[in-house]
Design a protein around this motif. Structure first.
Motif, short mmCIF file in Angstrom:
data_model
loop_
_atom_site.label_atom_id
_atom_site.label_comp_id
_atom_site.label_asym_id
_atom_site.label_seq_id
_atom_site.Cartn_x
_atom_site.Cartn_y
_atom_site.Cartn_z
N LEU A 213 75.26 19.59 72.48
CA LEU A 213 76.29 19.36 73.48
C LEU A 213 77.28 18.38 72.85
N PRO A 214 78.32 18.89 72.17
CA PRO A 214 79.22 18.02 71.42
C PRO A 214 79.83 16.89 72.24
N ALA A 215 80.05 17.10 73.52
CA ALA A 215 80.64 16.06 74.37
C ALA A 215 79.56 15.29 75.14
N VAL B 264 85.94 25.43 77.51
CA VAL B 264 84.73 25.90 76.84
C VAL B 264 85.02 26.44 75.44
N ALA B 265 86.17 26.09 74.89
CA ALA B 265 86.57 26.59 73.57
C ALA B 265 85.55 26.26 72.49
N ASP B 266 84.98 25.05 72.54
CA ASP B 266 84.04 24.65 71.49
C ASP B 266 82.69 25.37 71.58
N LEU B 267 82.49 26.19 72.61
CA LEU B 267 81.25 26.96 72.72
C LEU B 267 81.32 28.27 71.93
N ASP B 268 82.55 28.67 71.54
CA ASP B 268 82.75 29.91 70.78
C ASP B 268 82.15 31.12 71.48
N ARG C 59 73.69 28.14 70.27
CA ARG C 59 72.97 26.93 70.69
C ARG C 59 73.92 25.76 70.99
N LYS C 60 75.06 26.06 71.61
CA LYS C 60 75.99 25.00 72.01
C LYS C 60 76.11 24.99 73.52
#
Length: 176
Positions: free
Chosen positions: A22-24, A80-84, A121-122
């Motif tokens: 979870l990058p954030a 949700v862009a960073d979830l690809d 897995r994001k």
């Protein structure tokens, strides 16, 4: 394999491929970015989102559609862009629940669901603009509405699982 000493599960071994990033982070826990999803028990609708950085941090999750079939998550692409996500079907939605000792008072945070892309897995927690949703949505009120409409057996099973999950959660917290 990653070894993590946890409050609720003793020491666990996690395969690198099972790590969810979870990058954030999560609201209130921005520094905790790596987690693993664990089953509460075999047939339970509940999952644990266990932090790999802090063994004392674990959240109980549930698919909100199990108790609120009309729940919708509307987000813009940037959120949700960073979830690809290649398509909407790759997204898995969960909400964090609060389990007091009385399962009748169990609540779900429908205002800030978690969106996962299990292919890469994001995950990300998003805040919805829908004013109908709250951070303390009573799950058992929804269960009662559904059971009154004829889905009694399924709901009774969910209530029993909630009671067992609540007892297990409180037992683990007593061991802190």
């Amino acid at each position: 394999m990653i070894k993590v000493k946890t409050t609720r599960f003793s020491e666990i071994e996690v395969d690198e491929k099972d790590v969810i990033e979870l990058p954030a982070g999560l609201i209130g826990f921005p520094e905790l970015k790596k987690y693993v999803l664990l089953d509460h028990d075999k047939n339970s609708p509940f999952k644990w989102l266990q932090s790999l950085s802090d063994g004392a941090i674990a959240f109980v999750l549930i698919n909100p559609l199990l108790f609120k079939p009309d729940y919708t998550v509307e987000v813009n692409e940037a959120e949700v862009a960073d979830l690809d996500l290649d398509n909407e079907e790759d997204a898995v939605i969960s909400v964090i629940i609060t389990m007091p000792s009385d399962p009748q008072k169990m609540t779900a945070n429908l205002k800030a669901p978690l969106v996962f892309n299990l292919k890469n897995r994001k995950g990300r927690q998003v805040i919805l603009n829908n004013s109908e949703y709250t951070t303390r949505h009573n799950i058992m009120e929804e269960v009662k509405k559904r059971s009154e409409s004829g889905q009694n057996q399924e709901m009774q099973e969910m209530i029993g699982q909630a009671k067992r999950a609540s007892q297990a959660s409180h037992k683990a917290e007593g061991q802190d």
